[in-house]
Each structure stands twice: as structure tokens, then as C-alpha cells.
Design a protein around this motif. Structure first.
Motif, PDB file in Angstrom:
ATOM      1  N   GLY A  35      -4.577   3.306 -12.084  1.00 32.98           N
ATOM      2  CA  GLY A  35      -5.883   3.698 -11.586  1.00 32.98           C
ATOM      3  C   GLY A  35      -5.934   5.179 -11.262  1.00 32.98           C
ATOM      4  N   MET A  36      -7.139   5.671 -11.027  1.00 35.50           N
ATOM      5  CA  MET A  36      -7.324   7.097 -10.762  1.00 35.50           C
ATOM      6  C   MET A  36      -8.536   7.324  -9.871  1.00 35.50           C
ATOM      7  N   PRO A  37      -8.529   8.434  -9.117  1.00 32.42           N
ATOM      8  CA  PRO A  37      -9.747   8.826  -8.407  1.00 32.42           C
ATOM      9  C   PRO A  37     -10.776   9.386  -9.389  1.00 32.42           C
ATOM     10  N   VAL A  38     -12.045   9.218  -9.051  1.00 33.16           N
ATOM     11  CA  VAL A  38     -13.147   9.686  -9.896  1.00 33.16           C
ATOM     12  C   VAL A  38     -13.905  10.789  -9.159  1.00 33.16           C
ATOM     13  N   LEU A  39     -14.136  11.907  -9.859  1.00 35.19           N
ATOM     14  CA  LEU A  39     -14.854  13.035  -9.269  1.00 35.19           C
ATOM     15  C   LEU A  39     -16.203  13.218  -9.961  1.00 35.19           C
ATOM     16  N   ASP A  40     -17.191  13.744  -9.219  1.00 33.95           N
ATOM     17  CA  ASP A  40     -18.460  14.095  -9.863  1.00 33.95           C
ATOM     18  C   ASP A  40     -18.342  15.498 -10.463  1.00 33.95           C
ATOM     19  N   ASN A  41     -19.443  16.009 -11.053  1.00 28.15           N
ATOM     20  CA  ASN A  41     -19.308  17.290 -11.756  1.00 28.15           C
ATOM     21  C   ASN A  41     -19.147  18.488 -10.818  1.00 28.15           C
ATOM     22  N   VAL A  48     -13.149   5.329  -7.174  1.00 27.53           N
ATOM     23  CA  VAL A  48     -11.844   5.112  -7.800  1.00 27.53           C
ATOM     24  C   VAL A  48     -12.050   4.137  -8.940  1.00 27.53           C
ATOM     25  N   VAL A  49     -11.191   4.218  -9.934  1.00 30.40           N
ATOM     26  CA  VAL A  49     -11.304   3.309 -11.064  1.00 30.40           C
ATOM     27  C   VAL A  49      -9.900   2.814 -11.409  1.00 30.40           C
ATOM     28  N   SER A  50      -9.804   1.526 -11.728  1.00 26.29           N
ATOM     29  CA  SER A  50      -8.493   0.944 -11.993  1.00 26.29           C
ATOM     30  C   SER A  50      -8.536   0.102 -13.264  1.00 26.29           C
ATOM     31  N   VAL A  87      -2.308  -3.026   3.223  1.00 26.76           N
ATOM     32  CA  VAL A  87      -2.213  -4.448   3.527  1.00 26.76           C
ATOM     33  C   VAL A  87      -3.602  -5.067   3.696  1.00 26.76           C
ATOM     34  N   GLN A  88      -4.444  -4.400   4.491  1.00 27.12           N
ATOM     35  CA  GLN A  88      -5.783  -4.918   4.768  1.00 27.12           C
ATOM     36  C   GLN A  88      -6.634  -5.074   3.520  1.00 27.12           C
ATOM     37  N   HIS A  89      -6.603  -4.066   2.658  1.00 26.91           N
ATOM     38  CA  HIS A  89      -7.497  -4.059   1.498  1.00 26.91           C
ATOM     39  C   HIS A  89      -6.796  -4.440   0.209  1.00 26.91           C
ATOM     40  N   ARG A  90      -5.496  -4.727   0.287  1.00 32.21           N
ATOM     41  CA  ARG A  90      -4.715  -5.086  -0.900  1.00 32.21           C
ATOM     42  C   ARG A  90      -4.919  -4.087  -2.028  1.00 32.21           C
ATOM     43  N   ILE A  91      -4.779  -2.823  -1.689  1.00 30.30           N
ATOM     44  CA  ILE A  91      -4.928  -1.770  -2.692  1.00 30.30           C
ATOM     45  C   ILE A  91      -3.587  -1.073  -2.887  1.00 30.30           C
ATOM     46  N   ARG A  92      -3.481  -0.319  -3.966  1.00 23.53           N
ATOM     47  CA  ARG A  92      -2.228   0.342  -4.324  1.00 23.53           C
ATOM     48  C   ARG A  92      -2.168   1.786  -3.878  1.00 23.53           C
ATOM     49  N   ILE A 106      -1.926   8.860  -1.622  1.00 20.01           N
ATOM     50  CA  ILE A 106      -0.772   8.165  -1.057  1.00 20.01           C
ATOM     51  C   ILE A 106      -0.747   6.767  -1.665  1.00 20.01           C
ATOM     52  N   SER A 107       0.422   6.341  -2.130  1.00 20.68           N
ATOM     53  CA  SER A 107       0.505   5.036  -2.790  1.00 20.68           C
ATOM     54  C   SER A 107       1.522   4.156  -2.076  1.00 20.68           C
ATOM     55  N   ARG A 108       1.432   2.877  -2.371  1.00 18.60           N
ATOM     56  CA  ARG A 108       2.392   1.946  -1.764  1.00 18.60           C
ATOM     57  C   ARG A 108       3.812   2.350  -2.110  1.00 18.60           C
TER      58      ARG A 108
END
Ligand SMILES: [Zn+2]
Length: 157
Positions: A35-41, A48-50, A87-92, A106-108
Motif C-alpha cells: 500500500g501507499m499514501p495518496v497525495l493531491d496535486n 491511502v491505497v492498498s 491493533v485497533q484498526h488492524r492496519i499495517r 511508520i509500519s508494523r
């Protein structure tokens, strides 16, 4: 206390919301990331997109499939706070912000690496412990938390 900015990755791949989904999948595959963060122009973090979004949603542009629900953390937050978010949001991974500006991710696995390589050592008696924060007081000699130092953990322990 260990801060998010000490463990985060600063060198982060990002994608524009106007990029195509084909472009996205090719970057994810090439760099073996999920996945990656998404930025506007204007370079502002907008989502974020995964891999999961690629599979689950239909659309031609990243903006069509990305998640706009942003979970972020400040660079000066203690690392334990990031762990709670995972843990709360089960995200990476969580984008790290300094004000409005994204300064890293920051990642798991950053946290797992921290546990694998660092330990707290009591300056008074040598007792060692793993954790986001030093034990208070030292369970072995009763020294205060400020006697503890972060040291390199022996491998495989
Ligand atoms: Zn001690």
C-alpha cells in the motif's frame, strides 16, 4: 520514551490521486509493497491505497479506489501510540505528519524490528527488558525508569 519519528521510514513511495490504477498496481508489484499514501496535486496527504482496494473496488484512477479515511500520527508521539493504532484498526502502516506535512510512514514491521534489536538496560543492576518504555521501577533492583538506557539486544533472544 521512543518516538515515532525515530523508527519511521522517511523514504516513502507515494502516489498521486490522479494516477491510474494500472500505474498503482505496477508500483506495488515492482516494489513489493502492499500500500501507499495518496497525495493531491498540491502534495497534501488525502488518503491511502492498498492491495485490498485494488481487489475490492472498481475504478480507473487511484482517487476512485483509495480510502479517504485517514489515520495518522504525529512524529513526536510515543511509539506505543502507533502500536495501539495498528491493533485497533488492524492496519499495517500509518502516515506520520508534522503539522499538515507528511514526513514518513511508520509500519508494523518497524515496531517488530525495534523489539528484535533494542532492549532497555538498567544502569544500576544490568537487568534488561523489552518494551516501548522502560520498566518503572526496575523489577530487579528498584531503580527508577530514568536509570534505563536503550541498548542493542543480543540477536535471537
Ligand atoms: Zn536494576
Amino acid at each position: 520514551v521512543v518516538l515515532v519519528k525515530e523508527l519511521m521510514s522517511r523514504d516513502v513511495l507515494k502516489i498521486s490521486e490522479s494516477a491510474s490504477v494500472a500505474e498503482l498496481t505496477s508500483i506495488l508489484t515492482q516494489h513489493r509493497i502492499t500500500g501507499m499514501p495518496v497525495l493531491d496535486n498540491k502534495g497534501k496527504l488525502v488518503g491511502v491505497v492498498s492491495e485490498y482496494d485494488v481487489i475490492d473496488r472498481k475504478g480507473k484512477a487511484v482517487a476512485d479506489i483509495m480510502s479517504r479515511k485517514l489515520i495518522t500520527i504525529g512524529g513526536n508521539a510515543p511509539i506505543g501510540e502507533a502500536a495501539k493504532l495498528f491493533v485497533q484498526h488492524r492496519i499495517r502502516r500509518v502516515p506520520v505528519l508534522d503539522g499538515e506535512k507528511m514526513i514518513g510512514i511508520i509500519s508494523r514491521s518497524d515496531i517488530v524490528r525495534f523489539f528484535a534489536t533494542r532492549q532497555w538496560q538498567c544502569g544500576a543492576c544490568g537487568f534488561t527488558d523489552r518494551g516501548f518504555e522502560p520498566p518503572s521501577p526496575c523489577p530487579s533492583c528498584g531503580a527508577a525508569a530514568n536509570k534505563f538506557k536503550l541498548t542493542q539486544a543480543p540477536p535471537g533472544m
